[in-house]
Scaffold this active site. Structure first.
Site, PDB file in Angstrom:
ATOM      1  N   SER A   1     -11.459  -0.197   3.560  1.00  0.00           N
ATOM      2  CA  SER A   1     -10.532  -0.585   4.627  1.00  0.00           C
ATOM      3  C   SER A   1      -9.735   0.629   5.083  1.00  0.00           C
ATOM      4  O   SER A   1      -9.036   1.245   4.288  1.00  0.00           O
ATOM      5  CB  SER A   1      -9.586  -1.676   4.130  1.00  0.00           C
ATOM      6  OG  SER A   1     -10.312  -2.826   3.775  1.00  0.00           O
TER       7      SER A   1
ATOM      8  N   ARG B   1       0.829  -1.207   0.000  1.00  0.00           N
ATOM      9  CA  ARG B   1       0.000   0.000   0.000  1.00  0.00           C
ATOM     10  C   ARG B   1       0.868   1.264   0.000  1.00  0.00           C
ATOM     11  O   ARG B   1       0.506   2.289   0.559  1.00  0.00           O
ATOM     12  CB  ARG B   1      -0.966   0.029   1.199  1.00  0.00           C
ATOM     13  CG  ARG B   1      -1.892  -1.169   1.279  1.00  0.00           C
ATOM     14  CD  ARG B   1      -2.814  -1.309   0.072  1.00  0.00           C
ATOM     15  NE  ARG B   1      -3.597  -2.522   0.188  1.00  0.00           N
ATOM     16  CZ  ARG B   1      -3.201  -3.706  -0.304  1.00  0.00           C
ATOM     17  NH1 ARG B   1      -2.058  -3.813  -0.940  1.00  0.00           N
ATOM     18  NH2 ARG B   1      -3.954  -4.765  -0.171  1.00  0.00           N
TER      19      ARG B   1
ATOM     20  N   GLU C   1      -4.602   3.352   6.195  1.00  0.00           N
ATOM     21  CA  GLU C   1      -4.411   3.272   4.741  1.00  0.00           C
ATOM     22  C   GLU C   1      -4.976   4.513   4.098  1.00  0.00           C
ATOM     23  O   GLU C   1      -4.553   4.935   3.029  1.00  0.00           O
ATOM     24  CB  GLU C   1      -5.130   2.011   4.234  1.00  0.00           C
ATOM     25  CG  GLU C   1      -4.921   1.712   2.771  1.00  0.00           C
ATOM     26  CD  GLU C   1      -5.555   0.394   2.365  1.00  0.00           C
ATOM     27  OE1 GLU C   1      -5.994   0.299   1.211  1.00  0.00           O
ATOM     28  OE2 GLU C   1      -5.627  -0.538   3.192  1.00  0.00           O
TER      29      GLU C   1
END
Length: 338
Positions: free
Chosen positions: A238, A164, A334
């Protein structure tokens, strides 16, 4: 190009947070993008680039120019018996690009179906799901420097992809605007169904012959069942990355919590499931006012109506503090907090 003043950003972020941009414009071409950046430079205004608004948490008004990237278009760069290379404008909706690939039987992104956001965010975040990351089909991207407005092409190596992560979230953070991304897709698919959830869903669908369409449908079904629709309840998917720990720490945690979920990384460290950690810390379904944690998926922070970005950030901090106290594991968002 039209510069608007005092514009609500509520329609432009999937959390549905009511914050305002001092100035706002949309860029439908590279020329308009450069024009907007030049305007901001002359006015000494900071700039915020948004696409689908699915990976940001606004904690206050933006005292500068917000530029919505609306660059559109597909271009086939090369095509042979085994691969097709496609250049996609950064403002294209990611899932629409996946559907385009499915229609033409181009393999490589089917496991990434239904991920929210635009194409431009895919390399920035190195988006991934169900055993596949964008770096596996990435070829190159084009970006415009925010200050001198020059155009640069970045290779896969120059993007420094991680979990990520990319160079655009680290050393080049806020320095470039991605204008297009080029992907290399397969005509002879290699299927990725290692994750148990995909296998189970394929069985439920009675799939006897694997195809990229079947895998994409399985992924869509799984994501739809677990993740709330932003059109119905504000969220950014998420919210936390899955943390990685050394083998020794994992073994210690596994001894205390035998059912703890984890996957081994290529470097030998263990990737823990952030959702499992949050849920078993007792926070799944937590709610304070209109800010909370989704009742079906502990990874997802939600806005039940009129939560502020600061209230959601408080929930984020509650999660990270609680998980660290319980497991000694540090979670990181994230989502980009602005």
């Amino acid at each position: 190009m039209e510069i608007l003043d005092t514009v609500s950003l509520k329609p432009y972020n999937t959390f549905g947070i009511e914050q305002y941009a001092r100035h706002f414009t949309k860029a439908a071409s590279v020329e308009e993008l450069k024009e907007a950046l030049l305007w901001a430079k002359k006015k000494e205004q900071p700039t915020l680039i948004i696409g689908g608004g699915s990976n940001i948490l606004l904690t206050g008004d933006y005292n500068g120019l917000v530029i919505k990237n609306e660059l559109q278009g597909y271009q086939v760069v090369s095509d042979d018996d085994d691969f097709v290379t496609i250049k996609v404008a950064a403002g294209e909706i990611w899932h629409q690009f996946v559907l385009h690939c499915l229609k033409h039987q181009y393999a490589g992104v089917e496991n990434l179906a239904l991920i929210p956001g635009c194409v431009g965010a895919s390399p920035m975040q190195n988006i991934g799901a169900y055993g596949v990351e964008i770096k596996e089909v990435f070829c190159e991207l084009t970006a415009v420097h925010r200050l001198d407005h020059t155009t640069k092409v970045f290779s896969k190596e120059e993007c420094s992809f991680g979990y990520r992560e990319s160079v655009f979230k680290n050393s080049y953070k806020d320095q470039f605007v991605i204008t297009d991304v080029t992907y290399r897709l397969q005509k002879k698919p290699v299927f990725h169904i290692e994750y148990g959830a995909i296998r189970q869903e394929l069985d439920r669908l009675n799939v006897t012959e694997l195809s990229i369409n079947a895998i994409a449908q399985a992924v869509i079904n799984i994501r739809s069942s677990k993740l709330p629709d932003p059109a119905e309840i504000g969220n950014a998917g998420s919210f936390f990355k899955n943390p990685s720990v050394e083998q020794s720490q994992y073994l210690s945690l596994k001894k205390a919590w035998p059912d703890m979920m984890a996957y081994e990384n290529a470097d030998g460290t263990m990737k823990l499931a952030a959702g499992w950690l949050i849920e078993h810390a007792g926070l799944k379904g937590y709610r304070k006012g209109d800010a909370g944690i989704h009742e079906k998926q502990a990874l997802v922070l939600v806005n039940y109506g009129n939560a502020s970005g600061r209230e959601l950030l408080e929930v984020c901090n509650l999660v990270t503090d609680t998980v660290f106290r319980k497991y000694g594991v540090q979670l990181h968002p994230e989502v980009n907090v602005i």
